[in-house]
Write an enzyme that holds these catalytic residues in place. Structure first.
Site, PDB file in Angstrom:
ATOM      1  N   GLY A 175      -0.332 -12.000  -8.762  1.00  0.00           N
ATOM      2  CA  GLY A 175      -0.321 -12.547  -7.398  1.00  0.00           C
ATOM      3  C   GLY A 175      -1.053 -13.873  -7.255  1.00  0.00           C
ATOM      4  N   TYR A 176      -2.028 -13.883  -6.351  1.00  0.00           N
ATOM      5  CA  TYR A 176      -2.735 -15.119  -6.011  1.00  0.00           C
ATOM      6  C   TYR A 176      -3.929 -15.409  -6.931  1.00  0.00           C
ATOM      7  CZ  TYR A 176       0.073 -14.610  -1.783  1.00  0.00           C
ATOM      8  OH  TYR A 176       1.122 -14.474  -0.910  1.00  0.00           O
TER       9      TYR A 176
ATOM     10  N   ALA B 242       1.052   0.479 -12.083  1.00  0.00           N
ATOM     11  CA  ALA B 242       0.339   1.053 -13.233  1.00  0.00           C
ATOM     12  C   ALA B 242      -1.076   0.481 -13.356  1.00  0.00           C
ATOM     13  CB  ALA B 242       1.126   0.784 -14.510  1.00  0.00           C
TER      14      ALA B 242
ATOM     15  N   ASP C 168      -4.354  -0.903   0.677  1.00  0.00           N
ATOM     16  CA  ASP C 168      -3.605  -2.085   1.088  1.00  0.00           C
ATOM     17  C   ASP C 168      -4.523  -3.277   0.883  1.00  0.00           C
ATOM     18  OD1 ASP C 168      -1.135  -3.155   2.066  1.00  0.00           O
ATOM     19  OD2 ASP C 168      -2.233  -3.777   3.843  1.00  0.00           O
ATOM     20  N   SER C 169      -3.957  -4.348   0.364  1.00  0.00           N
ATOM     21  CA  SER C 169      -4.820  -5.482   0.043  1.00  0.00           C
ATOM     22  C   SER C 169      -4.096  -6.790   0.271  1.00  0.00           C
ATOM     23  CB  SER C 169      -5.271  -5.371  -1.416  1.00  0.00           C
ATOM     24  OG  SER C 169      -4.153  -5.312  -2.267  1.00  0.00           O
TER      25      SER C 169
ATOM     26  N   ARG D 268     -10.822  -4.333  -4.733  1.00  0.00           N
ATOM     27  CA  ARG D 268     -10.305  -2.978  -4.955  1.00  0.00           C
ATOM     28  C   ARG D 268     -11.355  -2.117  -5.662  1.00  0.00           C
ATOM     29  NH1 ARG D 268      -5.408  -3.822  -4.781  1.00  0.00           N
ATOM     30  NH2 ARG D 268      -5.505  -5.255  -6.501  1.00  0.00           N
TER      31      ARG D 268
HETATM   32  P1  IMP Z   1      -0.615  -4.435  -2.139  1.00  0.00           P
HETATM   33  O1  IMP Z   1      -1.918  -3.973  -1.645  1.00  0.00           O
HETATM   34  O2  IMP Z   1      -0.274  -3.880  -3.472  1.00  0.00           O
HETATM   35  O3  IMP Z   1       0.458  -4.301  -1.127  1.00  0.00           O
HETATM   36  O4  IMP Z   1      -0.793  -5.994  -2.428  1.00  0.00           O
HETATM   37  C1  IMP Z   1      -0.598  -6.959  -1.478  1.00  0.00           C
HETATM   38  C2  IMP Z   1      -0.504  -8.314  -2.061  1.00  0.00           C
HETATM   39  O5  IMP Z   1      -1.787  -8.939  -1.947  1.00  0.00           O
HETATM   40  C3  IMP Z   1      -0.157  -8.426  -3.517  1.00  0.00           C
HETATM   41  O6  IMP Z   1       1.217  -8.395  -3.702  1.00  0.00           O
HETATM   42  C4  IMP Z   1      -0.723  -9.784  -3.851  1.00  0.00           C
HETATM   43  O7  IMP Z   1       0.106 -10.785  -3.354  1.00  0.00           O
HETATM   44  C5  IMP Z   1      -1.990  -9.810  -3.015  1.00  0.00           C
HETATM   45  N1  IMP Z   1      -3.156  -9.308  -3.779  1.00  0.00           N
HETATM   46  C6  IMP Z   1      -3.862  -8.181  -3.532  1.00  0.00           C
HETATM   47  N2  IMP Z   1      -4.855  -8.032  -4.426  1.00  0.00           N
HETATM   48  C7  IMP Z   1      -4.753  -9.090  -5.249  1.00  0.00           C
HETATM   49  C8  IMP Z   1      -5.503  -9.476  -6.409  1.00  0.00           C
HETATM   50  O8  IMP Z   1      -6.438  -8.827  -6.862  1.00  0.00           O
HETATM   51  N3  IMP Z   1      -5.088 -10.611  -7.013  1.00  0.00           N
HETATM   52  C9  IMP Z   1      -4.053 -11.352  -6.565  1.00  0.00           C
HETATM   53  N4  IMP Z   1      -3.324 -11.041  -5.519  1.00  0.00           N
HETATM   54  C10 IMP Z   1      -3.676  -9.909  -4.844  1.00  0.00           C
END
Ligand code: IMP
Length: 213
Positions: free
Chosen positions: A169-170, A25, A85-86, A197
């Site tokens: 997350g981090y 969301a 993807d991040s 992002r």
């Molecule tokens: P996904 O792109 O939603 O698969 O995210 C991958 C993972 O990267 C997340 O679960 C977090 O562990 C980390 N991550 C990605 N972007 C961020 C952020 O902006 N803050 C903190 N962790 C992030």
């Protein structure tokens, strides 16, 4: 241009449907905010009625974003499908956890534990060697089979201890010099302005603009 033609053009543009392949969301809020001035219908995967389990087995963020966008695109003919993807790259750890950021130490392990593990692995390492970045790749699968990809980063460093409770997350261990604090201490608005992002989404918006959208 007459009022009639202006309305017709607007209606045709509104027919452009963008589906963002996420169930998150927060991401949907951010993309709606950034894409607000595009004259398109923007839907989450759920809103588009699409349910898919996608195996993200790419070796790079770009590959994973493309895998997701292409998989959802098969279910949504005629729509533009975007996916992201991040993750976090820590230079001292050879860019770990990288594309495995969500899966690092196991998908169900709490971020309190994951973050502490990274801090432990960096124990005694001086600030100049603690450099890190969040990376975000966004892919758009166009209805004609073309693909557009953007990739952006936010540069920072891993702090000595976790701080802040915003974000996810981090964020509590990722510090940015610009604000002198962790990204978990920023408001959502502040973070979106400088985040990987946010930047990748704005770059994608420009590519879509060049595409006539
Ligand atoms: P996904 O792109 O939603 O698969 O995210 C991958 C993972 O990267 C997340 O679960 C977090 O562990 C980390 N991550 C990605 N972007 C961020 C952020 O902006 N803050 C903190 N962790 C992030």
């Amino acid at each position: 241009m007459t009022l009639f033609w202006m309305h017709l053009r607007k209606d045709i543009k509104k027919m452009t449907k963008i589906i963002f392949a996420t169930g998150n969301a927060g991401k949907m809020r951010e993309i709606r905010d950034i894409m607000a001035d595009l004259d398109v219908e923007l839907l989450s995967m759920k809103e588009a009625g699409i349910k898919l389990d996608i195996v993200e087995d790419g070796k790079t963020f770009e590959e994973n974003a493309l895998i997701k966008a292409r998989a959802v695109s098969k279910e949504a003919p005629g729509a533009i499908v975007m996916a992201d993807d991040s993750g976090l790259e820590v230079d001292y750890l050879n860019k770990e956890p990288g594309v495995y950021s969500a899966r690092y130490m196991g998908e169900d392990t709490s971020y309190t534990i994951k973050n502490q593990a990274i801090l432990d692995r960096l124990k005694g390492v001086p600030k100049e060697k603690r450099t890190a970045r969040f990376v975000c790749a966004i892919a758009a699968a166009m209805p004609n089979g073309d693909v557009l990809v953007t990739r952006e980063t936010i540069e920072g460093y891993i702090g000595e201890k976790p701080a802040g409770s915003n974000g996810f997350g981090y964020d509590p261990i990722f510090y940015v010099d610009e604000f002198g604090c962790s990204t978990a201490e920023l408001t959502e608005k502040q973070k979106n302005q400088i985040s990987h992002r946010g930047k990748a989404l704005r770059a994608m918006k420009e590519k879509l603009n060049q595409y006539g959208i």
